[in-house]
Design an enzyme around this catalytic site. Structure first.
Site, mmCIF file in Angstrom:
data_model
loop_
_atom_site.group_PDB
_atom_site.id
_atom_site.type_symbol
_atom_site.label_atom_id
_atom_site.label_comp_id
_atom_site.label_asym_id
_atom_site.label_seq_id
_atom_site.Cartn_x
_atom_site.Cartn_y
_atom_site.Cartn_z
ATOM 1 N N GLY A 121 0.802 -1.225 0.000
ATOM 2 C CA GLY A 121 0.000 0.000 0.000
ATOM 3 C C GLY A 121 0.827 1.264 0.000
ATOM 4 O O GLY A 121 0.376 2.321 0.423
ATOM 5 N N SER A 125 4.253 -0.207 -5.782
ATOM 6 C CA SER A 125 3.874 -1.342 -6.627
ATOM 7 C C SER A 125 4.229 -2.712 -6.097
ATOM 8 O O SER A 125 4.815 -3.540 -6.795
ATOM 9 C CB SER A 125 4.480 -1.199 -8.025
ATOM 10 N N GLU A 159 -4.173 -8.189 -12.951
ATOM 11 C CA GLU A 159 -4.588 -7.125 -12.024
ATOM 12 C C GLU A 159 -5.903 -6.490 -12.490
ATOM 13 O O GLU A 159 -6.792 -6.219 -11.701
ATOM 14 C CB GLU A 159 -3.485 -6.066 -11.901
ATOM 15 N N ASP A 171 3.499 -0.127 -13.954
ATOM 16 C CA ASP A 171 4.108 -0.806 -12.802
ATOM 17 C C ASP A 171 4.681 -2.166 -13.189
ATOM 18 O O ASP A 171 5.810 -2.508 -12.826
ATOM 19 C CB ASP A 171 3.064 -1.007 -11.692
HETATM 20 C C1 GLA Z 1 -0.861 2.982 -10.280
HETATM 21 C C2 GLA Z 1 -1.179 2.147 -11.516
HETATM 22 C C3 GLA Z 1 -0.329 2.572 -12.724
HETATM 23 C C4 GLA Z 1 -0.402 4.075 -12.928
HETATM 24 C C5 GLA Z 1 -0.161 4.831 -11.615
HETATM 25 C C6 GLA Z 1 -0.395 6.317 -11.758
HETATM 26 O O1 GLA Z 1 0.434 2.737 -9.843
HETATM 27 O O2 GLA Z 1 -0.967 0.761 -11.261
HETATM 28 O O3 GLA Z 1 -0.743 1.869 -13.870
HETATM 29 O O4 GLA Z 1 -1.613 4.445 -13.516
HETATM 30 O O5 GLA Z 1 -1.003 4.358 -10.578
HETATM 31 O O6 GLA Z 1 0.534 6.865 -12.617
#
Ligand code: GLA
Length: 385
Positions: A121, A125, A159, A171
Site C-alpha cells: 500500500g 507497486s 490485475e 508498474d
Molecule cells: C498505479 C497504476 C499505474 C499508474 C499509476 C499512476 O500505480 O498501477 O498503472 O496508472 O497508478 O501513474
C-alpha cells in the site's frame, strides 16, 4: 528476511528446500503520473525493494503459495484457477496463473514462498512485484521461453481482470524490465522504450511514505480512469485522436470548451503531464537538475489541483521537502491517495533532511512518515539456489 531464514521457513512449510529464487522489483516513477492509461509516456525505475519468491516444483496438480509474514499455505488447484478471485491473499498469484494458462502456458505444480520487501500500500507497486515474480516463476516451471514484456502484460491483465483494478502498464513493465541505475522512458501506447541513465550527480532520490491508512484507492483510481475516458470521447467528436496523450497543450486548449468541471481538469492534467515528461527527460539528459526538480514540483501541484489524488498527507510531506534548501523538487508517485513521495536531495544533506522532514511531518499530521533506503536495480531476476 535473509536467504538462509527463507530456506528454513520454506522447509518448515513444504518439507524440502527451495531450488530457485525469482525476484521482481517495486518501482518509483520519476515523472508521468496518471498518464499510462491515456497512452502517455512514463519514466519509472525498478528498485532494490523487491518481491523474492523461493520455489520448487512439487510434482502435484497444485500451486501452493505462502508469505514470510503470513505463514499459512494457500493451495491453488491448477484445474480451478478461475475460482480464487475472492482470496484475501493469493488472488494476485491465482490471477497470473489463470491468465498464463489461458494464453497457452501449461501450469506445472510448485510450492512458492513470497518474501516481499516492497511495503504494501505504499505506491511502490508491491502488487506488480508479486504478479511479475509469479509470472516468471510459473513460466520457468512450465519450461516455456518467455519475453519479459509479455510477462508484464499478463501480470497487468491479472490485475485488471482478476483483482479488478483497472491499472495501466507502467508498474508491471518497470517491475519486469527495470535496469540498474536507469529509468525507463516508456511509451504506453506502443510499448516502445528507452533506458535513460538516472545520473543525479551530487543528488539522490529520497523515497518517503506518508503512511496514510489505505482506503478505497482502487475504486477512486477506477473513477479517474472513467473521467479521462469521458474526456476522450467528447474530444473525439471533433478531433481524430486515439488517446489524450496525443494532444499537445495547444491542441488541448482548442478543444477544452467541450469538457466541463472535473472532466476538464483531469484531461488538462494528462496533457500537461505528458509535456512535462518530455521536458524532464531532456533536463535529466542535459544534467539540468534544477529544471528536473521544478518539473517534479509542477507535477505534484497538478496531481493536487487538477487530478485531485494527493490528500493532506502527501501535500504536507512534499511541501516540507520543498522547503528544504537541499531539495530541488518533490512529488507524490503512483496512484496517490496515500503512499510515497520522491524528492531530489543533495547527497551530503540527506540525513538532516530526513530528520527535519520527519519531525515536522509528525507534528503536522500526528503520525510519522517512513523513509526508505533505495537504489535503482534490474527488473526480473532468476537464480538457481
Ligand atoms: C498505479 C497504476 C499505474 C499508474 C499509476 C499512476 O500505480 O498501477 O498503472 O496508472 O497508478 O501513474
Amino acid at each position: 528476511m535473509l536467504q538462509t531464514e527463507a530456506q528454513k521457513l520454506f522447509e518448515e512449510l513444504y518439507g524440502k528446500k527451495a531450488e530457485d529464487l525469482f525476484t521482481a522489483a517495486g518501482r518509483i516513477n520519476v515523472i508521468g503520473e496518471h498518464v499510462d492509461y491515456c497512452g502517455g509516456k512514463v519514466f519509472p525505475a525498478a528498485l532494490n525493494l523487491r518481491c523474492n519468491v523461493y520455489g520448487r516444483k512439487n510434482g502435484e496438480n497444485v500451486i501452493r503459495v505462502a508469505a514470510s509474514d503470513f505463514k499459512e499455505v494457500v493451495t491453488l488447484e491448477i484445474d480451478k484457477l478461475d475460482s480464487y478471485k475472492n482470496l484475501k491473499w493469493g488472488n494476485y498469484q491465482a490471477g497470473v496463473a489463470y491468465y498464463l494458462q489461458e494464453s497457452g502456458t501449461p501450469m506445472v505444480g510448485c510450492d512458492l514462498l513470497y518474501d516481499c520487501t516492497v511495503p504494501f500500500g505504499s505506491g511502490l507497486s508491491s502488487s506488480a512485484a508479486i504478479e511479475v515474480s509469479t509470472a516468471v516463476a510459473l513460466s520457468e516451471y512450465a519450461g516455456v521461453s518467455y519475453d519479459k514484456v509479455q510477462l508484464a502484460l499478463i501480470s497487468q491483465r491479472a490485475e485488471n481482470k482478476y483483482a479488478g483494478v483497472n491499472c495501466g502498464i507502467m508498474d508491471q513493465f518497470a517491475s519486469a524490465m527495470g535496469k540498474k541505475e536507469h529509468a525507463i522512458l516508456l511509451d504506453c501506447s506502443s510499448l516502445e522504450y528507452e533506458y535513460v541513465p538516472l545520473k543525479l550527480g551530487d543528488y539522490c532520490l529520497v523515497v518517503a511514505n506518508c503512511n496514510k491508512p489505505h482506503n478505497l484507492v482502487e475504486s477512486k483510481y477506477n473513477v479517474r480512469r472513467h473521467e479521462v475516458e469521458t474526456a476522450l470521447k467528447a474530444i473525439r467528436k471533433v478531433k481524430d485522436v486515439s488517446c489524450l496523450a496525443e494532444l499537445t497543450p495547444k491542441e488541448f486548449n482548442e478543444v477544452k470548451y467541450l469538457l466541463s468541471g472535473v472532466v476538464a481538469k483531469r484531461a488538462e492534467h494528462v496533457v500537461m503531464e505528458c509535456q512535462r515528461v518530455k521536458e524532464a527527460v531532456e533536463a535529466l539528459k542535459s544534467g539540468d537538475l534544477v529544471e528536473l526538480g521544478r518539473l517534479l514540483n509542477e507535477s505534484h501541484y497538478s496531481l493536487r489541483d487538477l487530478y485531485e489524488v494527493t490528500g493532506k498527507e502527501l501535500d504536507m510531506l512534499s511541501e516540507l521537502a520543498r522547503k528544504e534548501t537541499c531539495c530541488l523538487g518533490s512529488r507524490m508517485i503512483g496512484a496517490g491517495f496515500g503512499g510515497c513521495t520522491i524528492s531530489i536531495v543533495k547527497k551530503d544533506a540527506v540525513e538532516g533532511f530526513i530528520s527535519r522532514v520527519d519531525r515536522a511531518y509528525y507534528s503536522a499530521i500526528g503520525y510519522r512518515a517512513s523513509f526508505y533506503e533505495t537504489s535503482v536495480e534490474d527488473g526480473v531476476t532468476v537464480q538457481k539456489l
